[in-house]
Scaffold this motif. Sequence first.
Motif: not given
Length: 670
Positions: A152, A185-186, A189, A192-193, A196, A501, A534
């Motif tokens: 993160d 982006l948040r 899920p 977010r994944r 990365r 996620d 989470w």
Amino acid sequence: MVIVGDPGSGKTTFLRRFAFEACGGAAAGFPIFIRIAELEEHISNCLGRKDGGVPTTAESADWLCHFLESQKWELDAAYFEKKMHEPDTVVLLDGLDEAPDERTRQKIARLFENATVHYRECRFVVTTRPASYEGLATLAEFDQVRIDELSDEAVERFLEHWSAALHPGDPVAAGKHQDELLFALRARPAIRRMARNPVMLTALAVVHWNERRLPEQRAELYESILGWLAKAREKAGRERAERCLTLFGHLALAMQTQAKGRVRQIGRRRAAELIAPQLRDTAALERIGRAECFLEQEEVDSGIVVSRGPKLEFWHLTFQEHLAGRALAGLTDAAQQKVLFQGYQLYRPEWRETVLLYAGLLVSRQGPEKADALFSLLLDRQGTTLADQARCAGLMGAMLADLKASGYKLQDPRYRELLGRVMAIFDRDGSAGVPLKTRVEAVEALGQAGDPRLRENNWVTMPAGVFVMGEGDDAHEVELSAYEIGRYPVTVEEFGRYVEDGGAEPAKWDQQLAYPNRPVVYVNWFDAVKYCEWARVRLPTEAEWERAACGVEGRRYPWGNDEPDATRANYDETKIGAATSVGLFPNGATPERICDLAGNVWEWVADGYGDNREEQTNPIDPEKVEYRVLHGGGWSGVSTFLGAAFRYWGQPEHGYDDIGFRCAREVSVP
């Protein structure tokens, strides 16, 4: 050293950055960067020539200097031979996986091993994808490291640099852009994944910049991401971006419609056979070869498909689902109906995302009238049993929720009528005349298609106040601050977002996925805490759980003081023998309509099972104890366990098929 990483993880970028840093500063050295695909091509072109100085075997270490001399840098092989015997030289060999086949990779691996013996003084770094680094293609005496996903903090750092580059000299605008992008982006899920991975993070950032947002409608979002990825690899000799997505769409739909069900991975040859019929501008006998070439090129740099050993899969399952929906939307109406309604596979859980994305593409690419026709068709075929109607209502509700961001509104009044009939089974009056078996079937069908209740705000506010905690000699007054507690235990569908996620899967996860609106089970106390972290919530304290179950009036059971029966809870006398969908027993709910506090699953709370129950204000028992408190009784428990004040204990590292949890949080500030 060999560096292993998935496509887009940053292997090449890492080597280039290392080379840059090695040219000066504390890490000064002499870096030599070599693309392995170019080295292999050079060896293939030169091997067997009778020219002077050409190495005689494919595995000779001499090929490195021979290749470097050919680069027209006005530096000869003797120069590189000298440099590679010096300790500050680092040879950076990028892309072992880009060698055309396994046999060639094995020869290249032997070449590198020989080079480390011949040039003992310098260092060697090789990069490769995991699927290509196996068997005889592995490198003896090489340390192996793997590129991890971005943390993160790393994502935020990337966005900080990105935003500053977009708004040079304007830190206020850069900060605002960074905050907007980070929030986007948040928000989901799946996003977010995806963020990365460096390439996917870049794709999301580009889409956000080009469109001044990340599209809220998921079909538009994935169309934008895949479109950018396809255009980024577009160059001479490659399929055009739109054509690339079309070919992948046919492959994705074929993988979705396999006779034994959807597949995630497929052999390269079989994938080429499925794509080949679409290459009509190529002679029939040459189509499979061209399809294989297309797939080989795309595996290297598209970010859309990746290698997994001898097989191929889409980088993210949602890519496969979106591209399948894209291909489906391009078929004739009759062909679309055949795919969707043959065996009513559109209601299968593995088809849900494809159908949702398909509906979004109908609206965005063909207009709302196409979606109108699809919904009318679903209503025409809604079925006669309550279970059939529930699955239809669930799927339509999920589709409409997904389309909300596009402004689409359904005009057919039959949907409201259908939804009213189905949702009545969650009301005390509406469920009274429906047999339990029928309700179980209907609610599970609703969950598999998309339970609309799980998209609602299911937090219940419990006001501050005093209540009597415990029973008998253990009874004592406790004062609690206001808090919010979940209306239902955490469901499989909700826990699935956490797993997607990166969260750990509980036991028998594949079996649990068949029942999305049941409580998640086999979750130990530590897993429950991690989920709460989470989700930015927490487990309720024992006092908070008990206050929700017994109320300030001191009810014996969540519903009141009447004894338990099979209309109020799922316990041993109900004879179901498994957890059931949340909220199935409205007669057992509290006055605030908090469900399943008695029966169905035991629920972890935050407290340890200690002796300290003397705190009078917002109590919580010591955390560092051997056992954790459980409340509520499970589907196999006896009626005694259903009492609001009944407490049990469990070892926090163990999870079972009758243990779940629900969440709590501080009262939201408007």
